[in-house]
Write a protein that holds these residues in place. Structure first.
Motif, PDB file in Angstrom:
ATOM      1  N   VAL A  53     128.853 -14.211  20.630  1.00 53.70           N
ATOM      2  CA  VAL A  53     127.904 -14.874  21.526  1.00 53.70           C
ATOM      3  C   VAL A  53     126.465 -14.575  21.113  1.00 53.70           C
ATOM      4  N   ALA A  54     126.189 -13.327  20.732  1.00 51.91           N
ATOM      5  CA  ALA A  54     124.836 -12.971  20.297  1.00 51.91           C
ATOM      6  C   ALA A  54     124.451 -13.716  19.020  1.00 51.91           C
ATOM      7  N   THR A  55     125.390 -13.848  18.097  1.00 51.59           N
ATOM      8  CA  THR A  55     125.125 -14.582  16.862  1.00 51.59           C
ATOM      9  C   THR A  55     124.864 -16.056  17.147  1.00 51.59           C
ATOM     10  N   LEU A  56     125.675 -16.650  18.003  1.00 53.60           N
ATOM     11  CA  LEU A  56     125.460 -18.045  18.379  1.00 53.60           C
ATOM     12  C   LEU A  56     124.107 -18.237  19.048  1.00 53.60           C
ATOM     13  N   PHE A  57     123.727 -17.301  19.907  1.00 57.96           N
ATOM     14  CA  PHE A  57     122.439 -17.370  20.577  1.00 57.96           C
ATOM     15  C   PHE A  57     121.295 -17.357  19.569  1.00 57.96           C
ATOM     16  N   LEU A  58     121.376 -16.447  18.594  1.00 59.69           N
ATOM     17  CA  LEU A  58     120.320 -16.369  17.583  1.00 59.69           C
ATOM     18  C   LEU A  58     120.259 -17.632  16.728  1.00 59.69           C
ATOM     19  N   VAL A  59     121.415 -18.164  16.351  1.00 57.70           N
ATOM     20  CA  VAL A  59     121.448 -19.376  15.540  1.00 57.70           C
ATOM     21  C   VAL A  59     120.842 -20.554  16.310  1.00 57.70           C
ATOM     22  N   VAL A  60     121.208 -20.692  17.570  1.00 52.56           N
ATOM     23  CA  VAL A  60     120.676 -21.789  18.381  1.00 52.56           C
ATOM     24  C   VAL A  60     119.174 -21.618  18.591  1.00 52.56           C
ATOM     25  N   ALA A  61     118.714 -20.383  18.788  1.00 48.10           N
ATOM     26  CA  ALA A  61     117.283 -20.138  18.955  1.00 48.10           C
ATOM     27  C   ALA A  61     116.509 -20.497  17.692  1.00 48.10           C
ATOM     28  N   ILE A  62     117.061 -20.166  16.538  1.00 48.36           N
ATOM     29  CA  ILE A  62     116.407 -20.516  15.273  1.00 48.36           C
ATOM     30  C   ILE A  62     116.400 -22.039  15.085  1.00 48.36           C
ATOM     31  N   LEU A  63     117.522 -22.687  15.379  1.00 48.86           N
ATOM     32  CA  LEU A  63     117.572 -24.153  15.290  1.00 48.86           C
ATOM     33  C   LEU A  63     116.563 -24.808  16.223  1.00 48.86           C
ATOM     34  N   PHE A  64     116.412 -24.244  17.415  1.00 45.76           N
ATOM     35  CA  PHE A  64     115.439 -24.779  18.368  1.00 45.76           C
ATOM     36  C   PHE A  64     114.025 -24.681  17.833  1.00 45.76           C
ATOM     37  N   GLN A  65     113.704 -23.561  17.198  1.00 43.22           N
ATOM     38  CA  GLN A  65     112.362 -23.409  16.611  1.00 43.22           C
ATOM     39  C   GLN A  65     112.133 -24.362  15.444  1.00 43.22           C
ATOM     40  N   ILE A  66     113.167 -24.628  14.680  1.00 44.96           N
ATOM     41  CA  ILE A  66     113.045 -25.558  13.551  1.00 44.96           C
ATOM     42  C   ILE A  66     112.849 -26.986  14.053  1.00 44.96           C
ATOM     43  N   VAL A  67     113.634 -27.381  15.055  1.00 47.05           N
ATOM     44  CA  VAL A  67     113.568 -28.740  15.592  1.00 47.05           C
ATOM     45  C   VAL A  67     112.245 -28.963  16.319  1.00 47.05           C
ATOM     46  N   ARG A  68     111.801 -27.964  17.008  1.00 48.83           N
ATOM     47  CA  ARG A  68     110.581 -28.059  17.797  1.00 48.83           C
ATOM     48  C   ARG A  68     109.405 -28.212  16.890  1.00 48.83           C
TER      49      ARG A  68
END
Length: 68
Positions: A53-68
């Motif tokens: 879950v922590a790994t998924l959270f970090l991956v999604v957070a990084i993807l969010f920063q890239i998309v944003r």
């Protein structure tokens, strides 16, 4: 649209991560026992799930920063 989906995923993953961390057993049985658990190759199911879950959270957070 993708930003909204990533925000929803971050909120859901954060709630799951908080719940799983609170469900973990207490580590106050002593320093020797907790250091032995850290060195164990075999982890409990809840610890593996927390890592996932922590790994998924970090991956999604990084993807969010890239998309944003």
């Amino acid at each position: 649209m993708l930003e909204n989906l990533l925000i929803v995923a971050l909120v859901i993953l954060s709630i799951i991560m908080i719940s799983v961390i609170l469900l973990q057993p207490d580590r106050s049985q002593g320093l020797a026992k907790s250091s032995a658990n850290i060195l164990d190759e075999e982890k409990e199911g809840i610890e593996k799930f927390t890592e996932i879950v922590a790994t998924l959270f970090l991956v999604v957070a990084i993807l969010f920063q890239i998309v944003r």
